[in-house]
Design an enzyme around this catalytic site. Sequence first.
Site, PDB file in Angstrom:
ATOM      1  N   CYS A   2       4.497  -3.825  -9.497  1.00  0.00           N
ATOM      2  CA  CYS A   2       2.558  -2.798  -9.677  1.00  0.00           C
ATOM      3  C   CYS A   2       2.591  -2.543 -11.172  1.00  0.00           C
ATOM      4  O   CYS A   2       4.014  -1.002 -11.369  1.00  0.00           O
ATOM      5  CB  CYS A   2       2.521  -1.970  -8.460  1.00  0.00           C
ATOM      6  SG  CYS A   2       2.343  -2.704  -7.338  1.00  0.00           S
ATOM      7  N   ARG A  28       7.076  -7.205 -15.915  1.00  0.00           N
ATOM      8  CA  ARG A  28       7.474  -6.299 -14.582  1.00  0.00           C
ATOM      9  C   ARG A  28       6.728  -6.595 -14.048  1.00  0.00           C
ATOM     10  O   ARG A  28       7.502  -6.937 -12.963  1.00  0.00           O
ATOM     11  CB  ARG A  28       6.500  -5.035 -14.866  1.00  0.00           C
ATOM     12  CG  ARG A  28       6.159  -3.643 -15.188  1.00  0.00           C
ATOM     13  CD  ARG A  28       5.619  -2.487 -15.133  1.00  0.00           C
ATOM     14  NE  ARG A  28       5.689  -2.074 -14.073  1.00  0.00           N
ATOM     15  CZ  ARG A  28       5.859  -1.027 -13.375  1.00  0.00           C
ATOM     16  NH1 ARG A  28       7.192  -0.178 -14.454  1.00  0.00           N
ATOM     17  NH2 ARG A  28       6.409  -0.448 -12.333  1.00  0.00           N
ATOM     18  N   TRP A  75       2.135  -6.509  -7.338  1.00  0.00           N
ATOM     19  CA  TRP A  75       2.193  -7.067  -6.933  1.00  0.00           C
ATOM     20  C   TRP A  75       2.604  -7.107  -5.169  1.00  0.00           C
ATOM     21  O   TRP A  75       3.567  -6.131  -5.133  1.00  0.00           O
ATOM     22  CB  TRP A  75       4.318  -6.884  -8.053  1.00  0.00           C
ATOM     23  CG  TRP A  75       5.165  -7.800  -7.895  1.00  0.00           C
ATOM     24  CD1 TRP A  75       5.437  -8.828  -8.023  1.00  0.00           C
ATOM     25  CD2 TRP A  75       6.364  -7.562  -6.735  1.00  0.00           C
ATOM     26  NE1 TRP A  75       6.743  -9.581  -7.658  1.00  0.00           N
ATOM     27  CE2 TRP A  75       6.607  -8.970  -6.608  1.00  0.00           C
ATOM     28  CE3 TRP A  75       6.816  -6.323  -6.460  1.00  0.00           C
ATOM     29  CZ2 TRP A  75       7.887  -9.478  -6.178  1.00  0.00           C
ATOM     30  CZ3 TRP A  75       7.922  -6.858  -5.282  1.00  0.00           C
ATOM     31  CH2 TRP A  75       8.605  -7.718  -5.393  1.00  0.00           C
ATOM     32  N   ASN A 101       1.288   2.243  -7.748  1.00  0.00           N
ATOM     33  CA  ASN A 101       2.395   1.690  -7.363  1.00  0.00           C
ATOM     34  C   ASN A 101       3.481   2.117  -6.759  1.00  0.00           C
ATOM     35  O   ASN A 101       3.944   3.617  -6.549  1.00  0.00           O
ATOM     36  CB  ASN A 101       2.882   1.802  -8.295  1.00  0.00           C
ATOM     37  CG  ASN A 101       4.941   1.572  -8.986  1.00  0.00           C
ATOM     38  OD1 ASN A 101       5.063   0.303  -8.006  1.00  0.00           O
ATOM     39  ND2 ASN A 101       4.818   1.479  -9.470  1.00  0.00           N
ATOM     40  N   GLY A 102       3.553   1.455  -5.687  1.00  0.00           N
ATOM     41  CA  GLY A 102       5.050   2.113  -4.038  1.00  0.00           C
ATOM     42  C   GLY A 102       4.095   1.550  -2.831  1.00  0.00           C
ATOM     43  O   GLY A 102       4.288   0.591  -2.521  1.00  0.00           O
ATOM     44  N   GLU A 479      30.513 -13.270  -5.361  1.00  0.00           N
ATOM     45  CA  GLU A 479      29.594 -12.842  -5.928  1.00  0.00           C
ATOM     46  C   GLU A 479      30.005 -11.946  -6.877  1.00  0.00           C
ATOM     47  O   GLU A 479      29.621 -12.255  -8.564  1.00  0.00           O
ATOM     48  CB  GLU A 479      28.446 -11.742  -5.151  1.00  0.00           C
ATOM     49  CG  GLU A 479      27.619 -11.251  -5.850  1.00  0.00           C
ATOM     50  CD  GLU A 479      27.676 -12.321  -5.873  1.00  0.00           C
ATOM     51  OE1 GLU A 479      26.585 -13.368  -5.714  1.00  0.00           O
ATOM     52  OE2 GLU A 479      25.675 -11.544  -6.947  1.00  0.00           O
ATOM     53  N   LYS A 483      29.083 -13.505 -10.268  1.00  0.00           N
ATOM     54  CA  LYS A 483      28.506 -12.741 -11.586  1.00  0.00           C
ATOM     55  C   LYS A 483      29.750 -12.981 -13.321  1.00  0.00           C
ATOM     56  O   LYS A 483      28.459 -13.291 -14.617  1.00  0.00           O
ATOM     57  CB  LYS A 483      28.820 -11.517 -11.712  1.00  0.00           C
ATOM     58  CG  LYS A 483      27.713 -11.175 -10.580  1.00  0.00           C
ATOM     59  CD  LYS A 483      25.992 -10.853 -10.658  1.00  0.00           C
ATOM     60  CE  LYS A 483      25.131 -12.071  -9.902  1.00  0.00           C
ATOM     61  NZ  LYS A 483      24.800 -12.172  -9.550  1.00  0.00           N
ATOM     62  N   GLU A 486      28.910 -16.339 -14.864  1.00  0.00           N
ATOM     63  CA  GLU A 486      27.686 -17.336 -14.819  1.00  0.00           C
ATOM     64  C   GLU A 486      27.121 -15.635 -16.379  1.00  0.00           C
ATOM     65  O   GLU A 486      26.676 -16.913 -17.095  1.00  0.00           O
ATOM     66  CB  GLU A 486      26.821 -17.206 -14.307  1.00  0.00           C
ATOM     67  CG  GLU A 486      26.395 -15.782 -13.980  1.00  0.00           C
ATOM     68  CD  GLU A 486      24.641 -15.798 -13.068  1.00  0.00           C
ATOM     69  OE1 GLU A 486      24.148 -16.457 -12.797  1.00  0.00           O
ATOM     70  OE2 GLU A 486      24.626 -14.690 -11.514  1.00  0.00           O
ATOM     71  N   HIS A 502      47.498 -20.916  -0.169  1.00  0.00           N
ATOM     72  CA  HIS A 502      47.170 -22.419   0.463  1.00  0.00           C
ATOM     73  C   HIS A 502      47.432 -22.869  -1.306  1.00  0.00           C
ATOM     74  O   HIS A 502      45.782 -24.247  -0.817  1.00  0.00           O
ATOM     75  CB  HIS A 502      46.633 -22.907   1.771  1.00  0.00           C
ATOM     76  CG  HIS A 502      47.062 -21.567   2.437  1.00  0.00           C
ATOM     77  ND1 HIS A 502      47.978 -22.023   3.560  1.00  0.00           N
ATOM     78  CD2 HIS A 502      46.579 -20.682   3.576  1.00  0.00           C
ATOM     79  CE1 HIS A 502      47.863 -20.991   4.619  1.00  0.00           C
ATOM     80  NE2 HIS A 502      47.087 -20.504   4.004  1.00  0.00           N
ATOM     81  N   LYS A 602      16.268 -18.787 -13.790  1.00  0.00           N
ATOM     82  CA  LYS A 602      15.778 -17.338 -12.514  1.00  0.00           C
ATOM     83  C   LYS A 602      15.118 -18.180 -11.232  1.00  0.00           C
ATOM     84  O   LYS A 602      16.142 -17.490 -10.326  1.00  0.00           O
ATOM     85  CB  LYS A 602      14.404 -16.836 -12.938  1.00  0.00           C
ATOM     86  CG  LYS A 602      14.688 -15.473 -12.038  1.00  0.00           C
ATOM     87  CD  LYS A 602      16.086 -14.359 -12.160  1.00  0.00           C
ATOM     88  CE  LYS A 602      16.168 -13.229 -10.669  1.00  0.00           C
ATOM     89  NZ  LYS A 602      17.272 -13.239 -10.608  1.00  0.00           N
TER      90      LYS A 602
HETATM   91  C1  F6R Z   1      23.249 -16.045  -9.281  1.00  0.00           C
HETATM   92  C2  F6R Z   1      21.206 -16.496  -8.741  1.00  0.00           C
HETATM   93  C3  F6R Z   1      21.070 -17.533  -8.674  1.00  0.00           C
HETATM   94  C4  F6R Z   1      20.696 -17.549  -7.269  1.00  0.00           C
HETATM   95  C5  F6R Z   1      20.598 -18.449  -6.910  1.00  0.00           C
HETATM   96  C6  F6R Z   1      18.793 -18.596  -5.039  1.00  0.00           C
HETATM   97  O1  F6R Z   1      22.901 -14.444 -10.220  1.00  0.00           O
HETATM   98  O2  F6R Z   1      20.546 -15.670  -9.377  1.00  0.00           O
HETATM   99  O3  F6R Z   1      23.174 -17.777  -8.023  1.00  0.00           O
HETATM  100  O4  F6R Z   1      20.895 -16.473  -6.374  1.00  0.00           O
HETATM  101  O5  F6R Z   1      20.116 -19.986  -7.962  1.00  0.00           O
HETATM  102  O6  F6R Z   1      17.776 -17.966  -6.010  1.00  0.00           O
HETATM  103  P1  F6R Z   1      16.862 -17.426  -4.755  1.00  0.00           P
HETATM  104  O7  F6R Z   1      17.522 -16.599  -4.491  1.00  0.00           O
HETATM  105  O8  F6R Z   1      15.756 -17.052  -5.598  1.00  0.00           O
HETATM  106  O9  F6R Z   1      16.947 -18.662  -3.673  1.00  0.00           O
END
Ligand code: F6R
Length: 607
Positions: A2, A28, A75, A101-102, A479, A483, A486, A502, A602
């Site tokens: 928000c 935002r 939001w 906001n909060g 993970e 990171k 990617e 293995h 995203k």
């Molecule tokens: C990696 C990343 C992606 C998402 C994946 C799932 O940094 O952002 O691997 O985690 O596309 O996305 P959601 O969680 O939105 O289903």
Amino acid sequence: MCGIFGCVLKNGDAAPIIHAALKRLEYRGYDSVGEATIHEGRLLTKKGQGKIDEVHETYNLDALPGQIGIGHTRWATHGAPSRVNAHPHTDCSGKIAVVHNGIIENFSELKKELEERGHTFQSKTDTEIIPHIIEEELERNNTLVEAVHSAVERLNGSYAIAVISVKEPGKIVCVRKESPLVIGIAEDEVYCASDIPAFLPLTNNAVIVENGELVVLSDKGYEIRKIVDKSSVTRKPEVIDWDPAMAEKQGYPHFMLKEIHEQPFCIRNTLRLQEQYLELMTTFLDRAGEVFLVACGTSYHACLAASYMFSKLAMLATHPIIASEFVEQHGRAVNIDSVVLAVSQSGETADTLDAVECARQRAATVLGLTNIIGSTLTRVARAYVCQQSHPEIGVAATKTFTSQLSVLSQLALRLAKKRGKVSHVEIEQLEEKLEQIPDIVEGLIETQEEKIKQLAKKYRDKQCFFFLGRGVSSASALEGRLKLLEIAYAPALAYPAGESKHGPIGLIEPGFPVIFVCPSDGTRKTILGNIMEMKARGASIIAVVEEGDEGIKSLADDYLEIPPGLPEILSPIPYVIPLQLFAYYMAIERGCDPDQPRNLAKSVTVK
Ligand code: F6R
């Protein structure tokens, strides 16, 4: 997240200024918008669901008279995105308007009390209780400042609010507790906002409001006082020399780095989740014949970590499954006794929704964990919980991962309690540790970031990386690998450390960087053996290790330290943070833009 804005002008109308400021807060993320002004003793409001331009086209956001006003981009956190849930919210008499906001944690109790005293509510938001409490305080002949002061003393949670009332039409009263609030000072105007970009083209003189402060804006300027003892505070404006792009990132060079730094705040938010949602989810999990944890990418890694949490704490065996494989692997086996817990930051990932649809068709119970209220997942799930991370702009998931882990560990803890699998003392210790995680994360970012920057310089030209961990740390290793590859485009492999011999160990040659995630838990002894195996073949060892673990530190070429005393099942939250920072600084060293990694979106809405 928000965004709030307010302005008091000496000349002209506030509405066009509010409209333009809200546009500058668009980055935002939001789902609805609204504004309120005071003109000739009347409170006027306009609001709607959708993008600012769409709402403006329908309602003309500029056409509200009045030199004072507040505005909001919402939001959703409580109540779906809709016109009625959009801010500003008003009291019964329609004379007080509030933007917020909060999260108000105790809103259900306060709403019940207010309803018993005859107040009526229009929305499903937590915010709407605030104008009603202020209404009661004003009826007691308090001034607006006194009324807002008394109202916020009754609120638990986080908030930045701005309030206007026809009773004192020349003032905006705003208060900050945790959620951000800044004041902008121009020659004939004063503003309050969630963020500096909202007023940056109008002034670069800003006053940062601190936690627990109340500010009165009027045509005389601004006055700050402390909530705790009403003492006044003198604070001069500072000159902000950020350009608008920097301002959106609050001075950070990238959203990804900003979001990594936001993690303590986001985890604190998840610790405020509404009990009833967690309880409902736990009840479904407890009754399930079998539980599938379904997700993609980073969210899948959260599921993998969760499978260790559920098993170790609640003695519940779960199946973490990559969503795109779910239909093939388990589609025909799912049935009415199955529970599918789908984890998706966006709530829109096509593969995850596909798995959910398959489960629904076979009468399984679908539960959701998502960051986006109103997303498809929230509509199709029988029950869901919102992880409250606020929008994530960087394409690579960072803060949403640790928030997911925090919610999932709370679910595992509740389930353990319900099933009587863990002693009360142990539960209390775990809950206490969970409360400390935000501070631990804050501290470790502070102490390790510079070291990680140097590490990225040292390893920037390496061709390939290994990430290894055991137990729940194998999820952190996966993970960390994701990171790095990617955003820094560094080829990398990740395995449970035991599996490395293995096959993958065949790649090792002198200088090959191997990153070990090795908390001092039950896996330490065996991972020590894996470190020796790699070292014997000349690998460069980088260990993410508990402070004081001299044994592992003496074997490592480089190490990053995490404070001691963390329970195993909570360790992925702090242990992944150095890996996120390493990926970020590697991207910088290799000249990559961490916010816009190539070929990635995203939200992946195609299968
Ligand atoms: C990696 C990343 C992606 C998402 C994946 C799932 O940094 O952002 O691997 O985690 O596309 O996305 P959601 O969680 O939105 O289903």
